[in-house]
Enzyme design. Sequence first.
Site, mmCIF file in Angstrom:
data_model
loop_
_atom_site.group_PDB
_atom_site.id
_atom_site.type_symbol
_atom_site.label_atom_id
_atom_site.label_comp_id
_atom_site.label_asym_id
_atom_site.label_seq_id
_atom_site.Cartn_x
_atom_site.Cartn_y
_atom_site.Cartn_z
ATOM 1 N N SER A 1 39.115 43.963 30.017
ATOM 2 C CA SER A 1 38.487 42.492 29.923
ATOM 3 C C SER A 1 38.122 42.042 31.188
ATOM 4 O O SER A 1 38.548 42.291 32.253
ATOM 5 C CB SER A 1 39.554 41.405 29.608
ATOM 6 O OG SER A 1 40.043 41.663 28.088
ATOM 7 N N ARG B 1 47.110 36.386 35.834
ATOM 8 C CA ARG B 1 46.329 37.646 36.659
ATOM 9 C C ARG B 1 46.208 37.681 37.935
ATOM 10 O O ARG B 1 45.259 37.911 38.702
ATOM 11 C CB ARG B 1 44.980 37.844 35.945
ATOM 12 C CG ARG B 1 44.723 38.016 34.511
ATOM 13 C CD ARG B 1 45.650 39.317 33.737
ATOM 14 N NE ARG B 1 45.413 39.194 32.433
ATOM 15 C CZ ARG B 1 46.432 38.637 31.931
ATOM 16 N NH1 ARG B 1 47.455 38.059 32.290
ATOM 17 N NH2 ARG B 1 46.410 38.556 30.177
ATOM 18 N N GLU C 1 38.017 39.381 36.352
ATOM 19 C CA GLU C 1 39.273 39.968 36.589
ATOM 20 C C GLU C 1 39.217 41.299 37.649
ATOM 21 O O GLU C 1 40.056 41.184 38.593
ATOM 22 C CB GLU C 1 39.758 40.667 35.219
ATOM 23 C CG GLU C 1 40.342 39.239 34.282
ATOM 24 C CD GLU C 1 41.424 39.963 33.222
ATOM 25 O OE1 GLU C 1 41.853 41.175 33.665
ATOM 26 O OE2 GLU C 1 41.537 39.277 32.425
#
Length: 358
Positions: A258, A184, A354
């Site tokens: 998420s 990520r 995130e």
Amino acid sequence: MKAAAAAAAAMGENSAMVTPPAVETGVSLKPYNSFGLPAVAQALVRIRSDADVRRVVDDPVLGRAPKFVLGGGSNIVLTRDMPQTVLKVEVPGRRLVEARPDAFIVEVGAGENWHDVVTWTLEQGWPGLENLALIPGTVGAAPVQNIGAYGLELQDRFESLDAVDLRTGLGFTLGAQRCEFGYRDSVFKRSLAGRAVITRVRLRLPRPWRPLLGYLDLARRQAEAGIAEPDARRIADWVVAIRRQKLPDPALIGNAGSFFKNPMVTPEQCRDIIGRDPEIVHYPLPDGQVKLAAGWMIDACGWKGKAVGQAAVYEKQALVLVNRGGAIGSEVMTLARAIQESVYGRFGIRLEPEPVVL
């Protein structure tokens, strides 16, 4: 007369070259972030080409002003109004660049919807993105986040991208190595953060195609269906069904997918945690690290369904924070910080969000 006409034509050409960008003021960003959080952009410019970026850079006011690049708004938490000039990336376009013996090379405008592109490639007979179906956001945001799901990451299907430097207005191209992809993560979250606008992305779809079915949920779907060799469309349908079962639709319930990254630990750290919590969900990785399931840890701490104001932990998936209606960014972040402290207190692991918090 001819000289005057030539001078007028030259002036017309020059003015066309320095056409100022179209600036919208006082724009609500609520429709432009999947969490549905309230915020206002003092100035917003829609980017539909490289030339639009250069107009911003060359503008005497906007060129010096702080800027924020906005794609589909699926990975941000807005906690305040935006004093920066918001560059809303809407670059269109899809085309096959090359059909090589080893891959189809597809080029896509950064403003295209990611899932729509996945569907389009499958319709064209170019499989390879099916495991990444239904991920929200735009194509231009995909390499920034190095999106991933069900055993596949963007870097596995990436060829190169085009971008424009926000300081000089010059275009440049980056291959996978220079994008510095991580979990990520990419160079656009580090040294190039806020310094460039991605305008086009090229994807490499492998030939021959091979299915990726190692992820547990996909393996279960395959076993239930009793299909030994599913095609790419079938896998995409499974991925979509799994995601819809676990994750809320942002059009119905505001969310950013998420919310926390799955933490990576050493085998020694993992053994220590297993000693205290034998049921913790974990995945050994090829590089020797172990990935822990953040959602399992949050659920184990009793957070599923709990709320701060109108921000809550999704009842069906503890890794997702949602807007129950009317939430503001500070409520989301108060909830997120409380979850972080709770998980740290029990597991000694600090969860990392995130989304980008603004």
